[in-house]
Structures are given as structure tokens and as C-alpha cells.
Design a protein around this motif. Structure first.
Motif, PDB file in Angstrom:
ATOM      1  N   SER A  17      -4.969  -8.345   9.732  1.00 12.84           N
ATOM      2  CA  SER A  17      -4.073  -7.721   8.764  1.00 12.84           C
ATOM      3  C   SER A  17      -2.849  -8.589   8.516  1.00 12.84           C
ATOM      4  N   ARG A  19       1.023  -8.137   6.091  1.00 11.37           N
ATOM      5  CA  ARG A  19       1.821  -7.362   5.144  1.00 11.37           C
ATOM      6  C   ARG A  19       2.681  -8.330   4.355  1.00 11.37           C
ATOM      7  N   ALA A  49      -3.240  -5.424  -7.170  1.00 10.83           N
ATOM      8  CA  ALA A  49      -2.740  -4.055  -7.096  1.00 10.83           C
ATOM      9  C   ALA A  49      -1.485  -3.937  -7.922  1.00 10.83           C
ATOM     10  N   ILE A  51       1.928  -0.933  -8.825  1.00  9.80           N
ATOM     11  CA  ILE A  51       2.566   0.333  -8.495  1.00  9.80           C
ATOM     12  C   ILE A  51       3.598   0.650  -9.563  1.00  9.80           C
ATOM     13  N   ALA A  58      -0.469   4.173  -8.344  1.00 10.29           N
ATOM     14  CA  ALA A  58      -0.876   2.835  -7.927  1.00 10.29           C
ATOM     15  C   ALA A  58      -2.326   2.602  -8.330  1.00 10.29           C
ATOM     16  N   TYR A  60      -5.730  -0.418  -7.928  1.00  9.30           N
ATOM     17  CA  TYR A  60      -6.247  -1.525  -7.137  1.00  9.30           C
ATOM     18  C   TYR A  60      -7.476  -2.142  -7.792  1.00  9.30           C
ATOM     19  N   LYS A  65      -9.927  -2.308  -2.889  1.00  8.97           N
ATOM     20  CA  LYS A  65      -9.750  -0.867  -2.756  1.00  8.97           C
ATOM     21  C   LYS A  65     -10.226  -0.402  -1.379  1.00  8.97           C
ATOM     22  N   ARG A  67      -8.866  -1.254   1.379  1.00  8.42           N
ATOM     23  CA  ARG A  67      -8.390  -2.205   2.389  1.00  8.42           C
ATOM     24  C   ARG A  67      -6.913  -2.544   2.204  1.00  8.42           C
ATOM     25  N   THR A  69      -3.013  -1.689   0.542  1.00 12.50           N
ATOM     26  CA  THR A  69      -2.139  -0.601   0.093  1.00 12.50           C
ATOM     27  C   THR A  69      -0.841  -1.177  -0.421  1.00 12.50           C
ATOM     28  N   SER A  71       3.031  -0.465  -1.803  1.00 13.04           N
ATOM     29  CA  SER A  71       4.095   0.528  -1.693  1.00 13.04           C
ATOM     30  C   SER A  71       5.404  -0.131  -2.092  1.00 13.04           C
ATOM     31  N   GLN A  82       0.200  -4.121   1.994  1.00 19.17           N
ATOM     32  CA  GLN A  82      -0.433  -4.090   3.308  1.00 19.17           C
ATOM     33  C   GLN A  82      -1.908  -4.435   3.135  1.00 19.17           C
TER      34      GLN A  82
END
Length: 123
Positions: A17, A19, A49, A51, A58, A60, A65, A67, A69, A71, A82
Motif C-alpha cells: 500500500s 498513500r 479517481a 472527488i 467520488a 474511480y 475500483k 483497491r 480510495t 478523499s 490511498q
């Protein structure tokens, strides 16, 4: 004019992962939607993505999608991406963009772009 600075990229193993952050200067940042795009070597830039200005909506790309996110924290003038369960095909330079009235996948609707942050996913 809004200036955007991406950070958080790096090298990660598949399944890991990261961010990403997109920090903005300018008091109008919170009034506009923000999008994330990416460009892999030899490929065209693609939507990842987006927002809405308030964070209530939001969208994607199908490839991320479930996986990724997106924000935002308008108090900090920052948008986040993320990224979980990363795959080698996610390797690319990731760009954030702002200035669109809506959360759209169309890159030409965004007025301001950052310089990008490299994400490399090893297999």
C-alpha cells in the motif's frame, strides 16, 4: 492560480500500500473537484479517481475500483489517494489536478496540475 504538489510515491512490493497526497496552495482549492491521473512509460495519461469539491461524490477507473480510495481534507487543502493491493501494472507517475467544476475523468476539464510522483510496484 492554484499550485499542486504531490508526495507519497515510492517503491513497494506487489500487494502493498501507499498513500499519495496532493497539497494545494490557494484559497479556492476547496471550491473545485480534484482528480488523480497516472501515466506509465510509453502509455497515455489515464484517469484514476476524482472527488467532488465537498468530498461527497467520488469516481474511480475500473482498474482501481475496490483497491484505491480518494478523499480530501479541505481544512488542510489536501487530497489523498490511498492505494491498496498494488499491482505491477499500477506503476506510473501519478498526477493530481484541480480546477474542474465536477469530479470528472476528462483531463481537459482540469486547469491546474502538479508535477507528479513516481509509484513503482515490484512483482
Amino acid at each position: 492560480q492554484v499550485q499542486l504538489v504531490e508526495s507519497g510515491g515510492g517503491l513497494v512490493q506487489a500487494g502493498g500500500s501507499l498513500r499519495l497526497s496532493c497539497a494545494a496552495s490557494g484559497r479556492t482549492f476547496s471550491s473545485y473537484a480534484v482528480g488523480w491521473f497516472r501515466q506509465a512509460p510509453g502509455k497515455e495519461r489515464e484517469f484514476v479517481a476524482a472527488i467532488s469539491w465537498g468530498g461527497g461524490s467520488a469516481g474511480y477507473a475500473d482498474s482501481v475500483k475496490g483497491r484505491f480510495t480518494i478523499s480530501r481534507d479541505n481544512a488542510k487543502n489536501t487530497v489523498y489517494l490511498q492505494m491498496n493491493s498494488l499491482k505491477p501494472e499500477d506503476t506510473a507517475v501519478y498526477y493530481c489536478a484541480s480546477g474542474s467544476r465536477r469530479a470528472t475523468m476528462r483531463s481537459y476539464e482540469y486547469e491546474n496540475w502538479g508535477q507528479g510522483t513516481q509509484v513503482t510496484v515490484s512483482s
